[in-house]
Scaffold this motif. Structure first.
Motif: not given
Lengths: 111, 115
Positions: B28-30, B50-51, B96-97, B101-104
């Motif tokens: 469900g990632h953007d 992104n999106n 999201d970007l 603060n979002q790990p890949q």
């Protein structure tokens, strides 16, 4: 992109703590310190990240110095399966979340 | 359940051919990314979306064209394959970007060999 310096290789005995250092003296104020590892032939695996405070999860602990110029990843009880290349990567919105991988540290865990 | 899946795992083809690598994420990632790891093991970002909108294009030859039909998919099409394109290509995704603060999360890679 913030530059990082990591030792090229380290050894650790199985069951002991592995402490992997990273210097990131040019890190921006809004960049997080991310740690990933790559086990042979697999995709990079996220370990942990932090901004200013020390962090701990089920895999590892992250110690960030007060000036944020360096950090240490701690694997408390290393196992043979922890043998991998470990990367320390500053990243944040300023770089659109881009991860810039350096050479990393090859950690070898011995029986 | 595989979070980020790439197909095929291995791709062997002749110089000059056109090929595609597919990537799907069920998190469900953007945001989705393509990275290239060459024979010297250096991992380098190529693109991010992104999106469905292109965010990063890191001076990649225009023979490489990413396509994002929806947020869950980011495919990589490569025209006129060259010997130097031999590498392992990794797909990744993040929530999201945001503020970074979002790990890949990475797939297992596609090993491309050009004969």
């Amino acid at each position: 992109d913030a530059k990082t310096t990591q030792p090229p290789s380290m050894d650790c005995a199985e069951g002991r703590a592995a402490n992997l250092p990273c210097n990131h003296s040019t890190i921006s104020g809004n960049e997080y310190v991310y740690w990933y590892r790559q086990i042979h032939s697999q995709g990079p695996q996220y370990i942990i990240h932090g901004l200013k405070n020390n962090e701990t999860n089920e895999m590892a602990s992250l110690i960030i110095t007060e000036d944020r110029k360096s950090s240490t990843l701690i694997l408390p009880h290393a196992t043979l399966r922890d043998t991998a290349v470990y990367y320390c990567i500053p990243s944040g919105w300023i770089s659109y979340g881009k991860l810039t991988f350096g050479q990393g540290t090859i950690l070898t865990v011995h029986p | 359940d595989t979070a980020v899946s790439q197909t095929p795992k291995y791709l062997v083809t002749q110089m000059g051919n056109d090929k595609s690598i597919k990537c799907e994420q069920n998190l469900g990632h953007d945001t989705m990314y393509w990275y290239k790891q060459d024979s010297k093991k250096f991992l380098k970002i190529m693109f991010s979306y992104n999106n469905k909108e292109l965010i990063i294009n890191e001076t990649v030859p225009n023979r490489f064209s990413p396509k994002s039909p929806d947020k869950a998919h980011l495919n990589l099409h490569i025209n006129s394959l060259e010997l130097g394109d031999s590498a392992v290509y990794f797909c990744a995704s993040s929530q999201d970007l945001g503020d970074g603060n979002q790990p890949q999360h990475f797939g297992d890679g596609t090993r491309l060999s050009i004969l």
